[in-house]
Design a protein around this motif. Structure first.
Motif, PDB file in Angstrom:
ATOM      1  N   LEU A 341      49.972  16.783  54.916  1.00  0.00           N
ATOM      2  CA  LEU A 341      49.962  18.201  55.290  1.00  0.00           C
ATOM      3  C   LEU A 341      49.730  19.088  54.076  1.00  0.00           C
ATOM      4  CD1 LEU A 341      52.945  18.338  57.816  1.00  0.00           C
ATOM      5  CD2 LEU A 341      50.503  18.308  58.325  1.00  0.00           C
ATOM      6  N   ALA A 342      50.264  18.709  52.883  1.00  0.00           N
ATOM      7  CA  ALA A 342      50.062  19.502  51.662  1.00  0.00           C
ATOM      8  C   ALA A 342      48.605  19.477  51.230  1.00  0.00           C
ATOM      9  CB  ALA A 342      50.959  18.968  50.549  1.00  0.00           C
ATOM     10  N   ARG A 344      46.001  19.083  53.233  1.00  0.00           N
ATOM     11  CA  ARG A 344      45.254  19.949  54.140  1.00  0.00           C
ATOM     12  C   ARG A 344      45.476  21.418  53.785  1.00  0.00           C
ATOM     13  NH1 ARG A 344      46.623  17.155  59.997  1.00  0.00           N
ATOM     14  NH2 ARG A 344      45.560  15.136  59.603  1.00  0.00           N
ATOM     15  N   LEU A 345      46.679  21.754  53.460  1.00  0.00           N
ATOM     16  CA  LEU A 345      46.996  23.142  53.127  1.00  0.00           C
ATOM     17  C   LEU A 345      46.307  23.564  51.834  1.00  0.00           C
ATOM     18  CD1 LEU A 345      48.645  25.656  53.851  1.00  0.00           C
ATOM     19  CD2 LEU A 345      50.538  24.708  52.524  1.00  0.00           C
ATOM     20  N   ASN A 346      46.232  22.661  50.844  1.00  0.00           N
ATOM     21  CA  ASN A 346      45.588  22.984  49.556  1.00  0.00           C
ATOM     22  C   ASN A 346      44.094  23.223  49.742  1.00  0.00           C
ATOM     23  OD1 ASN A 346      45.711  23.183  46.571  1.00  0.00           O
ATOM     24  ND2 ASN A 346      44.410  21.356  46.647  1.00  0.00           N
ATOM     25  N   LEU A 348      42.630  24.489  52.302  1.00  0.00           N
ATOM     26  CA  LEU A 348      42.451  25.818  52.913  1.00  0.00           C
ATOM     27  C   LEU A 348      42.960  26.939  52.037  1.00  0.00           C
ATOM     28  CD1 LEU A 348      43.585  24.915  56.549  1.00  0.00           C
ATOM     29  CD2 LEU A 348      41.236  25.112  55.688  1.00  0.00           C
ATOM     30  N   SER A 349      43.608  26.632  50.920  1.00  0.00           N
ATOM     31  CA  SER A 349      44.206  27.662  50.068  1.00  0.00           C
ATOM     32  C   SER A 349      43.141  28.475  49.333  1.00  0.00           C
ATOM     33  CB  SER A 349      45.146  26.995  49.050  1.00  0.00           C
ATOM     34  OG  SER A 349      45.614  27.950  48.137  1.00  0.00           O
TER      35      SER A 349
END
Length: 409
Positions: A341-342, A344-346, A348-349
């Protein structure tokens, strides 16, 4: 030649008829038709055979003594006298007695009342009340001078001395007897404290027992809130009261035996119960003792420390090991999921986009992001947010079209 009036003629014929000795007391048999029971109590009907008929009148003073209910089509024998009814100029038979032809009047009355009360449900078993095992006070409705009361008192006193007896003295034979017996039963219900009622009399002919074949006595027994034993006549005698009562006794003596148990029999019964109770208690105690001894032989009681430190401790260690493995496995799976999840979040950051050389252009107070040149003026100060740090710049030139790698935008 003398001319008579209608009344004189009728009166003369009436005189002749009433002087005829045959017609003064005559018995006539026939079939009842046109029967009518007037509200006054008088009975009017026609007595007929195959060839003739005669009108019959029976006044209330006589009709109330008829024990059965006359009906159309019933063959009867009428006893009475013949006279002329002057108003209509007709002769009539004035009945003083009435009996069914071929069967006794009392037997017919018995069958009629029995059938009617049975249809009303007065004989139904569901209305019968249970007798008390040991009544404290017994009410007896009977003649105070007959042999029946002496026998009942003697038997009750012998079987269970000390029982309280409440005697309601009544005539058990004669015209006033039915009302007296019914009143005695009602009185015992009103007094209170009476647990059982016995009503009856000694044996006799059907006429002598008739009080207990009357409707008023039958209904008083049925409506009694206290259980009633009917004790009328000998064993072969059966009355309407027997059918209505909660219990029928063959004789008054039998009623006394039903009313109270024998003291000796009760003592033997109590001794039997005592023996059975003692045996049951002993068996229960023995069973409980065997159960306790069985429990004491269990390892929990013979080796309590082994139960706690031995097998119990081993089971506890196994459970602890399984719990740790489960906990570590859960944490490892949660960590892997968190890393995915981290990532994926990075991706999109916006910080990742800035790291590739892009920047965010905004007003100096950073309240508005600049996305086109038309929204700024020459000389205006802007803020540029870089991957690392921030720049404040002044707009010196604006171009609407730009080219990247030979492509114009």
């Amino acid at each position: 030649m003398r001319i008579l009036t209608v009344h004189e003629l009728t009166k003369h014929i009436k005189t002749l008829v009433e002087k005829d000795h045959l017609l003064v007391n005559v018995w006539v048999k026939g079939e009842i038709s046109n029967f009518k029971a007037h509200s006054s109590g008088h009975l009017y009907f026609t007595l007929k055979d195959d060839l003739s008929c005669v009108k019959v009148v029976m006044f209330r003073s006589k009709s109330r003594l008829v024990p059965f209910q006359p009906k159309n089509g019933m063959a009867v024998t009428v006893r009475g006298y013949v006279s002329v009814f002057e108003r209509d100029g007709t002769y009539q038979l004035y009945a003083e007695g009435l009996e069914p032809d071929g069967t006794g009047a009392l037997y017919l009355a018995f069958e009629q009342l029995k059938k009617r009360l049975e249809q009303e449900g007065l004989f139904d078993r569901r209305h019968k009340k249970s007798l008390p095992l040991l009544p404290r006070r017994i009410g007896i409705v009977t003649s105070p001078t007959g042999a029946a009361i002496r026998d009942m008192l003697q038997i009750i006193g012998r079987r269970w001395p000390g029982r309280e007896i409440m005697l309601v003295p009544v005539p058990v034979q004669g015209e006033a007897a039915p009302q007296a017996v019914a009143g005695g039963i009602k009185l015992l219900n009103q007094v209170g404290g009476v647990d059982l009622i016995i009503t009856g009399r000694g044996g006799g002919a059907l006429e002598e027992l008739w009080t207990f074949n009357t409707e008023i006595v039958a209904r008083s027994i049925f409506h009694s809130k206290i259980p009633v034993i009917s004790a009328v006549g000998h064993e072969t005698d059966t009355t309407i009261a027997d059918f209505v009562a909660d219990v029928r006794a063959a004789t008054p003596s039998a009623a006394a035996e039903i009313a109270v148990p024998d003291r000796k029999d009760m003592a033997r019964y109590i001794r039997t119960l005592k023996t059975r109770l003692a045996r049951a208690v002993d068996e229960k105690l023995a069973a409980s003792k065997r159960r306790i001894e069985s429990c004491l032989l269990n390892r929990v009681f013979t080796s309590p420390l082994n139960a706690i430190c031995g097998v119990g401790q081993q089971s506890l260690d196994q459970l602890e090991s399984r719990l740790r493995q489960a906990m570590y496995g859960t944490l490892e799976r949660a960590g892997s999921h968190f890393a995915v999840l981290a990532g994926r979040l990075n991706t999109l950051s916006p910080l990742a986009t800035l790291s590739r050389g892009y920047c965010i252009c905004a007003t100096l107070d950073r309240n508005r992001v600049i996305s086109d040149t038309a929204s700024v003026e020459i000389g205006e100060q802007l803020s540029l947010l870089l991957h690392q740090g921030r720049l404040e710049v002044v707009v010196e030139k604006k171009e609407c079209d730009i080219s990247i790698n030979g492509n114009r935008f």
